[in-house]
Design an enzyme around this catalytic site. Sequence first.
Site, PDB file in Angstrom:
ATOM      1  CG  HIS A  18      37.742  57.241  46.213  1.00  0.00           C
ATOM      2  ND1 HIS A  18      39.008  57.627  46.593  1.00  0.00           N
ATOM      3  CD2 HIS A  18      36.899  58.131  46.796  1.00  0.00           C
ATOM      4  CE1 HIS A  18      38.932  58.693  47.365  1.00  0.00           C
ATOM      5  NE2 HIS A  18      37.668  59.020  47.521  1.00  0.00           N
ATOM      6  CE  LYS A  42      37.877  66.592  51.597  1.00  0.00           C
ATOM      7  NZ  LYS A  42      37.473  65.414  50.825  1.00  0.00           N
ATOM      8  NE  ARG A  91      33.222  58.177  53.313  1.00  0.00           N
ATOM      9  CZ  ARG A  91      34.190  59.085  53.233  1.00  0.00           C
ATOM     10  NH1 ARG A  91      35.436  58.726  53.421  1.00  0.00           N
ATOM     11  NH2 ARG A  91      33.912  60.333  52.989  1.00  0.00           N
ATOM     12  CB  SER A 129      41.711  60.442  50.615  1.00  0.00           C
ATOM     13  OG  SER A 129      41.059  59.882  49.515  1.00  0.00           O
TER      14      SER A 129
HETATM   15  N1  COD Z   1      33.163  54.251  50.598  1.00  0.00           N
HETATM   16  C1  COD Z   1      32.223  54.797  49.775  1.00  0.00           C
HETATM   17  N2  COD Z   1      32.337  56.001  49.206  1.00  0.00           N
HETATM   18  C2  COD Z   1      33.446  56.695  49.467  1.00  0.00           C
HETATM   19  C3  COD Z   1      34.474  56.209  50.293  1.00  0.00           C
HETATM   20  C4  COD Z   1      34.291  54.920  50.886  1.00  0.00           C
HETATM   21  N3  COD Z   1      35.203  54.408  51.710  1.00  0.00           N
HETATM   22  N4  COD Z   1      35.445  57.148  50.370  1.00  0.00           N
HETATM   23  C5  COD Z   1      35.018  58.177  49.611  1.00  0.00           C
HETATM   24  N5  COD Z   1      33.827  57.905  49.071  1.00  0.00           N
HETATM   25  C6  COD Z   1      33.015  58.735  48.172  1.00  0.00           C
HETATM   26  C7  COD Z   1      32.673  60.084  48.781  1.00  0.00           C
HETATM   27  O1  COD Z   1      31.521  59.996  49.576  1.00  0.00           O
HETATM   28  C8  COD Z   1      32.429  60.873  47.518  1.00  0.00           C
HETATM   29  O2  COD Z   1      31.147  60.659  47.033  1.00  0.00           O
HETATM   30  C9  COD Z   1      33.445  60.310  46.522  1.00  0.00           C
HETATM   31  O3  COD Z   1      33.782  59.037  47.030  1.00  0.00           O
HETATM   32  C10 COD Z   1      34.691  61.183  46.392  1.00  0.00           C
HETATM   33  O4  COD Z   1      35.229  61.429  47.675  1.00  0.00           O
HETATM   34  P1  COD Z   1      36.300  62.586  47.943  1.00  0.00           P
HETATM   35  O5  COD Z   1      36.446  62.743  49.403  1.00  0.00           O
HETATM   36  O6  COD Z   1      37.509  62.343  47.135  1.00  0.00           O
HETATM   37  O7  COD Z   1      35.575  63.853  47.290  1.00  0.00           O
HETATM   38  P2  COD Z   1      35.050  65.201  47.943  1.00  0.00           P
HETATM   39  O8  COD Z   1      33.921  64.960  48.873  1.00  0.00           O
HETATM   40  O9  COD Z   1      36.212  65.970  48.456  1.00  0.00           O
HETATM   41  O10 COD Z   1      34.474  65.942  46.631  1.00  0.00           O
HETATM   42  C11 COD Z   1      33.906  67.203  46.745  1.00  0.00           C
HETATM   43  C12 COD Z   1      33.677  67.834  45.367  1.00  0.00           C
HETATM   44  C13 COD Z   1      34.965  67.869  44.576  1.00  0.00           C
HETATM   45  C14 COD Z   1      32.659  67.018  44.601  1.00  0.00           C
HETATM   46  C15 COD Z   1      33.149  69.269  45.637  1.00  0.00           C
HETATM   47  O11 COD Z   1      34.094  69.968  46.370  1.00  0.00           O
HETATM   48  C16 COD Z   1      32.836  70.005  44.332  1.00  0.00           C
HETATM   49  O12 COD Z   1      31.820  69.775  43.722  1.00  0.00           O
HETATM   50  N6  COD Z   1      33.745  70.897  43.907  1.00  0.00           N
HETATM   51  C17 COD Z   1      33.617  71.662  42.683  1.00  0.00           C
HETATM   52  C18 COD Z   1      33.078  73.081  42.987  1.00  0.00           C
HETATM   53  C19 COD Z   1      31.571  73.079  43.086  1.00  0.00           C
HETATM   54  O13 COD Z   1      30.854  72.727  42.173  1.00  0.00           O
HETATM   55  N7  COD Z   1      31.039  73.492  44.247  1.00  0.00           N
HETATM   56  C20 COD Z   1      29.621  73.600  44.464  1.00  0.00           C
HETATM   57  C21 COD Z   1      29.065  72.380  45.159  1.00  0.00           C
HETATM   58  S1  COD Z   1      29.316  72.514  46.887  1.00  0.00           S
END
Ligand code: COD
Length: 159
Positions: A18, A42, A91, A129
């Site tokens: 992140h 999640k 990723r 994570s």
């Molecule tokens: N390398 C590069 N990027 C990474 C890595 C890594 N090792 N690990 C994570 N990331 C990136 C992910 O690809 C992502 O872009 C970002 O970091 C955050 O990752 P996460 O896993 O913490 O976040 P997510 O995917 O769980 O987030 C999802 C949201 C919170 C964005 C989504 O649920 C959301 O938009 N929720 C609000 C409600 C909404 O608007 N819903 C409608 C849209 S579906």
Amino acid sequence: MGRLAICPGSFDPVTYGHLDIIQRGAKVFDHLVVAVFNNQSKSPLFTVEERMELLKKATADMPNVSVDSHSGLLVDYAREKKAEAIVRGLRAVSDFEYELQITSMNRKLNEDVETFFIMTNNQYSFLSSSMVKEVAKYQANVSDLVPKVVEEALQKKYR
Ligand code: COD
């Protein structure tokens, strides 16, 4: 005020993967807001407040990065903040379909905000994570994967 982008995610907890995306996003935009959301699919280990606290500590040395949270839709938050962009990390191929779905839905809901993708650093391409939590649960070493404050917070949770 300049160009503002939002980097949304669960950040449960924040990893070096992140932070790499946050750092690189912050180089391109004038201001980057890291926004913590609850992802319905999640069940989180850390509360939103705990996740924000860890993010604040981990980004303390990044002057144009701030940390916030929101409990509604991402696109509504983006509108409220007058953000021009959403920054996401990619990723493996497996991320692609999920990201395409989110992006398509977000575009349908708010045409004004564009999503930008940053490819993961090879070093972090298998880092997530959930894997960090899995490993930390069994007291394995996660110091290469997360900042020290996160490592300590994980130890506390799993003690
Ligand atoms: N390398 C590069 N990027 C990474 C890595 C890594 N090792 N690990 C994570 N990331 C990136 C992910 O690809 C992502 O872009 C970002 O970091 C955050 O990752 P996460 O896993 O913490 O976040 P997510 O995917 O769980 O987030 C999802 C949201 C919170 C964005 C989504 O649920 C959301 O938009 N929720 C609000 C409600 C909404 O608007 N819903 C409608 C849209 S579906």
